[in-house]
Write an enzyme that holds these catalytic residues in place. Structure first.
Site, short mmCIF file in Angstrom:
data_model
loop_
_atom_site.label_atom_id
_atom_site.label_comp_id
_atom_site.label_asym_id
_atom_site.label_seq_id
_atom_site.Cartn_x
_atom_site.Cartn_y
_atom_site.Cartn_z
N GLY A 1 6.97 -10.27 1.48
CA GLY A 1 6.99 -11.51 1.44
C GLY A 1 6.18 -13.11 2.64
O GLY A 1 6.63 -14.19 2.60
N SER A 2 5.77 -12.35 3.54
CA SER A 2 4.39 -12.70 4.96
C SER A 2 3.89 -14.22 3.38
O SER A 2 4.16 -14.53 4.82
CB SER A 2 4.14 -12.27 5.88
OG SER A 2 2.92 -11.35 5.11
N ASN A 3 3.38 -13.32 2.90
CA ASN A 3 1.83 -14.37 2.42
C ASN A 3 3.22 -15.74 1.94
O ASN A 3 2.62 -16.91 1.82
CB ASN A 3 1.50 -13.69 1.23
CG ASN A 3 0.14 -13.05 1.65
OD1 ASN A 3 -0.60 -14.30 2.43
ND2 ASN A 3 -0.14 -12.32 2.00
N ILE B 1 1.69 -3.96 -11.63
CA ILE B 1 0.06 -4.30 -12.18
C ILE B 1 0.53 -5.09 -13.18
O ILE B 1 1.36 -4.52 -14.05
CB ILE B 1 -0.20 -2.80 -12.43
CG1 ILE B 1 -1.32 -2.27 -11.03
CG2 ILE B 1 -1.37 -3.25 -13.76
CD1 ILE B 1 -1.39 -1.33 -11.91
N ASN C 1 -4.11 -13.93 -6.77
CA ASN C 1 -3.67 -13.01 -6.46
C ASN C 1 -4.08 -13.00 -5.04
O ASN C 1 -5.38 -13.51 -4.75
CB ASN C 1 -3.61 -11.99 -7.13
CG ASN C 1 -2.92 -10.04 -5.72
OD1 ASN C 1 -2.24 -10.52 -5.86
ND2 ASN C 1 -4.57 -9.39 -5.85
N HIS D 1 -6.28 -10.63 -2.09
CA HIS D 1 -6.05 -9.27 -1.92
C HIS D 1 -6.96 -9.13 -0.34
O HIS D 1 -7.19 -9.69 -0.04
CB HIS D 1 -7.12 -8.64 -3.26
CG HIS D 1 -7.13 -7.09 -2.74
ND1 HIS D 1 -6.68 -6.20 -3.03
CD2 HIS D 1 -8.41 -6.30 -2.16
CE1 HIS D 1 -7.08 -5.09 -3.55
NE2 HIS D 1 -7.98 -5.47 -2.38
N ASP E 1 -7.37 -6.14 -9.37
CA ASP E 1 -8.43 -7.09 -8.06
C ASP E 1 -10.12 -7.22 -8.51
O ASP E 1 -10.87 -7.21 -7.96
CB ASP E 1 -8.83 -5.79 -7.25
CG ASP E 1 -7.48 -5.58 -6.35
OD1 ASP E 1 -6.24 -6.63 -6.66
OD2 ASP E 1 -7.09 -4.66 -6.64
N ALA F 1 -4.85 -14.15 8.58
CA ALA F 1 -6.23 -14.64 7.99
C ALA F 1 -5.32 -14.65 6.40
O ALA F 1 -5.52 -15.98 6.03
CB ALA F 1 -7.47 -13.91 8.04
N GLU F 2 -4.91 -14.14 6.16
CA GLU F 2 -4.66 -14.22 4.46
C GLU F 2 -3.40 -15.62 4.89
O GLU F 2 -3.72 -16.65 3.61
CB GLU F 2 -3.33 -13.23 4.07
CG GLU F 2 -4.57 -11.94 4.40
CD GLU F 2 -4.00 -10.69 3.64
OE1 GLU F 2 -3.17 -10.52 2.74
OE2 GLU F 2 -3.47 -9.61 4.13
C1 GAR Z 1 -1.06 -8.49 1.49
O1 GAR Z 1 -2.06 -8.25 2.65
C2 GAR Z 1 -1.59 -8.40 0.71
O2 GAR Z 1 -2.62 -9.03 0.76
C3 GAR Z 1 -1.03 -7.22 0.00
O3 GAR Z 1 -0.50 -6.82 0.31
C4 GAR Z 1 0.19 -7.55 1.74
C5 GAR Z 1 1.06 -7.96 1.28
O4 GAR Z 1 2.00 -8.69 2.28
N1 GAR Z 1 -1.94 -7.09 -1.52
C6 GAR Z 1 -2.37 -6.53 -2.20
O5 GAR Z 1 -2.58 -5.45 -1.59
C7 GAR Z 1 -2.46 -6.37 -4.10
N2 GAR Z 1 -3.31 -5.17 -4.12
P1 GAR Z 1 3.21 -9.58 2.58
O6 GAR Z 1 4.96 -9.20 1.51
O7 GAR Z 1 3.45 -9.69 3.26
O8 GAR Z 1 2.28 -11.06 1.78
#
Ligand code: GAR
Length: 216
Positions: A14-16, A94, A109, A111, A147, A175-176
Protein backbone atom coordinates in the site's frame (compact mmCIF):
# COMPACT_ATOMS: atom_id res chain seq x y z
CA UNK A 1 -16.38 22.73 -6.51
CA UNK A 2 -16.26 19.91 -3.95
CA UNK A 3 -13.37 17.52 -3.63
CA UNK A 4 -13.21 14.32 -5.62
CA UNK A 5 -14.22 11.50 -3.30
CA UNK A 6 -11.68 8.74 -3.78
CA UNK A 7 -11.65 5.12 -2.68
CA UNK A 8 -8.34 3.25 -2.89
CA UNK A 9 -8.16 -0.50 -3.50
CA UNK A 10 -5.09 -2.35 -2.25
CA UNK A 11 -3.91 -5.91 -1.74
CA UNK A 12 -0.62 -5.51 0.09
CA UNK A 13 2.04 -2.99 1.07
CA UNK A 14 0.00 0.00 0.00
CA UNK A 15 2.81 2.48 -0.52
CA UNK A 16 1.01 4.15 -3.43
CA UNK A 17 -2.11 4.39 -1.28
CA UNK A 18 0.05 5.99 1.43
CA UNK A 19 1.36 8.52 -1.10
CA UNK A 20 -2.21 9.44 -2.05
CA UNK A 21 -3.28 9.69 1.59
CA UNK A 22 -0.29 11.93 2.37
CA UNK A 23 -1.00 14.14 -0.65
CA UNK A 24 -4.64 14.47 0.39
CA UNK A 25 -3.61 15.79 3.81
CA UNK A 26 -2.80 19.08 2.06
CA UNK A 27 -6.00 21.13 2.35
CA UNK A 28 -5.34 22.41 -1.19
CA UNK A 29 -5.36 18.87 -2.66
CA UNK A 30 -8.56 18.57 -4.71
CA UNK A 31 -9.38 15.00 -3.67
CA UNK A 32 -10.14 13.31 -0.36
CA UNK A 33 -9.61 9.67 0.51
CA UNK A 34 -12.96 8.33 1.73
CA UNK A 35 -11.82 4.78 2.35
CA UNK A 36 -9.10 2.21 1.74
CA UNK A 37 -10.39 -1.21 0.77
CA UNK A 38 -8.37 -4.42 0.74
CA UNK A 39 -9.25 -7.86 -0.53
CA UNK A 40 -6.67 -9.36 1.83
CA UNK A 41 -6.89 -9.24 5.63
CA UNK A 42 -3.09 -9.18 5.96
CA UNK A 43 -2.52 -6.20 3.66
CA UNK A 44 0.09 -4.06 5.41
CA UNK A 45 -1.40 -0.91 3.96
CA UNK A 46 -4.50 -1.30 6.13
CA UNK A 47 -2.44 -0.50 9.23
CA UNK A 48 -1.15 2.72 7.67
CA UNK A 49 -4.65 3.83 6.69
CA UNK A 50 -6.02 3.05 10.18
CA UNK A 51 -3.19 5.01 11.80
CA UNK A 52 -4.07 7.98 9.62
CA UNK A 53 -7.74 7.74 10.59
CA UNK A 54 -8.90 6.71 7.11
CA UNK A 55 -11.87 4.31 7.13
CA UNK A 56 -10.72 0.84 6.08
CA UNK A 57 -12.78 -1.96 4.60
CA UNK A 58 -11.90 -5.61 4.19
CA UNK A 59 -13.72 -7.42 1.39
CA UNK A 60 -12.00 -10.80 1.37
CA UNK A 61 -12.40 -12.34 -2.06
CA UNK A 62 -12.14 -15.78 -0.50
CA UNK A 63 -15.42 -15.19 1.31
CA UNK A 64 -17.38 -14.96 -1.95
CA UNK A 65 -18.53 -17.75 -4.23
CA UNK A 66 -17.87 -15.76 -7.38
CA UNK A 67 -15.94 -12.77 -8.64
CA UNK A 68 -19.25 -11.09 -9.48
CA UNK A 69 -20.44 -11.32 -5.86
CA UNK A 70 -17.07 -10.14 -4.56
CA UNK A 71 -17.15 -7.11 -6.85
CA UNK A 72 -20.74 -6.24 -5.91
CA UNK A 73 -19.59 -6.21 -2.28
CA UNK A 74 -16.65 -3.98 -3.21
CA UNK A 75 -18.92 -1.53 -5.03
CA UNK A 76 -21.40 -1.49 -2.15
CA UNK A 77 -18.63 -0.75 0.34
CA UNK A 78 -17.30 2.06 -1.85
CA UNK A 79 -20.78 3.55 -2.20
CA UNK A 80 -21.34 3.29 1.56
CA UNK A 81 -18.30 5.54 1.97
CA UNK A 82 -19.49 8.06 -0.60
CA UNK A 83 -16.80 7.18 -3.13
CA UNK A 84 -17.20 8.49 -6.64
CA UNK A 85 -13.73 7.75 -8.02
CA UNK A 86 -11.63 4.60 -7.56
CA UNK A 87 -7.84 4.24 -7.55
CA UNK A 88 -6.33 0.78 -7.88
CA UNK A 89 -3.04 0.79 -6.00
CA UNK A 90 -1.40 -2.62 -6.05
CA UNK A 91 -4.82 -4.28 -6.13
CA UNK A 92 -3.91 -7.75 -7.31
CA UNK A 93 -7.33 -8.94 -8.52
CA UNK A 94 -8.19 -8.59 -12.17
CA UNK A 95 -11.38 -6.55 -12.24
CA UNK A 96 -14.22 -7.77 -14.45
CA UNK A 97 -15.81 -5.89 -17.36
CA UNK A 98 -18.93 -5.43 -15.18
CA UNK A 99 -16.92 -3.65 -12.47
CA UNK A 100 -15.13 -1.53 -15.06
CA UNK A 101 -18.49 -0.61 -16.60
CA UNK A 102 -19.91 0.28 -13.16
CA UNK A 103 -17.02 2.67 -12.58
CA UNK A 104 -16.61 3.70 -16.19
CA UNK A 105 -14.08 6.53 -16.49
CA UNK A 106 -13.99 6.72 -12.70
CA UNK A 107 -11.44 3.93 -12.26
CA UNK A 108 -7.68 4.35 -12.65
CA UNK A 109 -4.66 2.17 -12.04
CA UNK A 110 -0.92 2.59 -11.61
CA UNK A 111 1.38 0.19 -13.40
CA UNK A 112 5.18 -0.07 -13.07
CA UNK A 113 6.16 0.33 -16.73
CA UNK A 114 5.79 2.78 -19.56
CA UNK A 115 2.64 1.32 -21.07
CA UNK A 116 1.95 -0.01 -23.63
CA UNK A 117 5.31 -1.69 -22.98
CA UNK A 118 5.49 -4.41 -20.33
CA UNK A 119 1.90 -5.07 -19.44
CA UNK A 120 1.32 -7.72 -16.81
CA UNK A 121 3.66 -9.03 -14.13
CA UNK A 122 7.46 -9.12 -13.79
CA UNK A 123 7.82 -5.83 -15.63
CA UNK A 124 11.30 -5.05 -14.31
CA UNK A 125 12.73 -8.50 -15.02
CA UNK A 126 11.49 -8.27 -18.59
CA UNK A 127 12.73 -4.71 -19.08
CA UNK A 128 16.20 -5.73 -17.87
CA UNK A 129 16.21 -8.85 -20.05
CA UNK A 130 15.38 -6.70 -23.07
CA UNK A 131 18.10 -4.22 -22.21
CA UNK A 132 15.85 -1.18 -22.42
CA UNK A 133 17.53 1.96 -21.16
CA UNK A 134 14.39 3.75 -20.07
CA UNK A 135 11.35 2.46 -18.23
CA UNK A 136 9.01 4.00 -15.67
CA UNK A 137 5.41 4.02 -14.54
CA UNK A 138 1.98 4.87 -15.88
CA UNK A 139 -1.35 5.98 -14.46
CA UNK A 140 -4.21 5.04 -16.78
CA UNK A 141 -7.96 4.69 -16.91
CA UNK A 142 -8.96 1.05 -16.63
CA UNK A 143 -10.41 -0.79 -19.59
CA UNK A 144 -11.45 -4.42 -19.98
CA UNK A 145 -8.08 -5.48 -21.34
CA UNK A 146 -5.42 -5.71 -18.62
CA UNK A 147 -3.02 -2.73 -18.37
CA UNK A 148 -4.71 -1.01 -21.29
CA UNK A 149 -6.55 2.30 -21.17
CA UNK A 150 -6.21 6.03 -21.70
CA UNK A 151 -2.93 7.26 -20.20
CA UNK A 152 -3.24 10.08 -17.66
CA UNK A 153 0.43 10.53 -16.81
CA UNK A 154 3.75 8.76 -17.07
CA UNK A 155 7.15 9.13 -15.45
CA UNK A 156 10.31 7.89 -17.13
CA UNK A 157 13.03 6.23 -15.06
CA UNK A 158 16.46 5.38 -16.55
CA UNK A 159 17.76 1.85 -16.32
CA UNK A 160 21.23 2.06 -14.76
CA UNK A 161 24.19 -0.24 -15.33
CA UNK A 162 24.13 -2.88 -12.63
CA UNK A 163 20.42 -2.51 -11.96
CA UNK A 164 18.64 -5.54 -10.56
CA UNK A 165 14.86 -6.02 -10.66
CA UNK A 166 14.78 -4.84 -7.04
CA UNK A 167 16.89 -1.71 -7.53
CA UNK A 168 14.89 -0.76 -10.60
CA UNK A 169 11.59 -1.46 -8.83
CA UNK A 170 12.65 0.73 -5.95
CA UNK A 171 13.51 3.73 -8.17
CA UNK A 172 10.30 3.29 -10.16
CA UNK A 173 8.31 3.09 -6.93
CA UNK A 174 9.71 6.45 -5.86
CA UNK A 175 8.46 7.87 -9.16
CA UNK A 176 5.08 6.17 -8.67
CA UNK A 177 4.64 7.94 -5.34
CA UNK A 178 4.92 11.29 -7.08
CA UNK A 179 3.05 10.34 -10.22
CA UNK A 180 -0.13 8.94 -8.66
CA UNK A 181 -0.99 12.06 -6.61
CA UNK A 182 -0.19 14.22 -9.64
CA UNK A 183 -2.53 12.19 -11.84
CA UNK A 184 -5.35 12.30 -9.28
CA UNK A 185 -4.85 16.03 -8.87
CA UNK A 186 -5.06 16.64 -12.61
CA UNK A 187 -8.25 14.59 -12.90
CA UNK A 188 -9.83 16.21 -9.83
CA UNK A 189 -9.04 19.68 -11.16
CA UNK A 190 -10.52 18.82 -14.53
CA UNK A 191 -7.11 19.26 -16.15
CA UNK A 192 -6.87 15.68 -17.43
CA UNK A 193 -10.00 14.88 -19.40
CA UNK A 194 -10.98 12.10 -21.73
CA UNK A 195 -11.38 13.00 -25.38
CA UNK A 196 -12.49 9.70 -26.77
CA UNK A 197 -9.86 7.23 -25.65
CA UNK A 198 -7.08 9.78 -25.19
CA UNK A 199 -6.51 11.91 -22.09
CA UNK A 200 -6.19 15.57 -22.92
CA UNK A 201 -4.03 17.64 -20.57
CA UNK A 202 -5.03 21.27 -20.07
CA UNK A 203 -2.49 23.84 -21.34
CA UNK A 204 -2.17 25.37 -17.86
CA UNK A 205 -1.10 22.01 -16.41
CA UNK A 206 2.14 21.95 -18.41
CA UNK A 207 5.21 24.17 -18.42
CA UNK A 208 6.44 26.33 -21.30
CA UNK A 209 8.03 23.31 -22.98
CA UNK A 210 4.74 21.41 -22.90
CA UNK A 211 5.98 19.10 -20.18
CA UNK A 212 3.85 17.87 -17.36
CA UNK A 213 6.72 16.08 -15.80
CA UNK A 214 8.62 19.01 -14.38
CA UNK A 215 6.20 18.49 -11.52
CA UNK A 216 7.47 14.95 -10.86
C1 GAR B 1 3.34 -0.93 -7.46
O1 GAR B 1 4.64 -0.95 -7.99
C2 GAR B 1 2.30 -0.89 -8.57
O2 GAR B 1 2.72 -0.15 -9.68
C3 GAR B 1 2.22 -2.35 -8.91
O3 GAR B 1 2.24 -3.02 -7.68
C4 GAR B 1 3.00 -2.24 -6.76
C5 GAR B 1 2.16 -2.02 -5.54
O4 GAR B 1 2.91 -1.43 -4.53
N1 GAR B 1 1.02 -2.64 -9.64
C6 GAR B 1 0.94 -3.55 -10.60
O5 GAR B 1 1.86 -4.26 -10.93
C7 GAR B 1 -0.42 -3.64 -11.27
N2 GAR B 1 -0.32 -4.33 -12.51
P1 GAR B 1 2.21 -0.73 -3.30
O6 GAR B 1 1.23 -1.76 -2.72
O7 GAR B 1 3.33 -0.43 -2.35
O8 GAR B 1 1.52 0.49 -3.81
Amino acid sequence: MGKLKVGILISGRGSNMAALVEAARDPAFPAEVCCVLSNRPDAKGLDFARERGIPTVLVDHKAYASKAEFEVAVTEALMDHGVDFVCLAGFMRIVSPAFIERWHNRLINIHPSLLPSYKGLHTHERALADGVKLTGCTVHFVRAEMDVGPIVAQAAVPVLTGDTPDSLASRILTAEHRLYPLAVRLIAEGKATLKGEVVDIAPDAVDETGRLFSAI
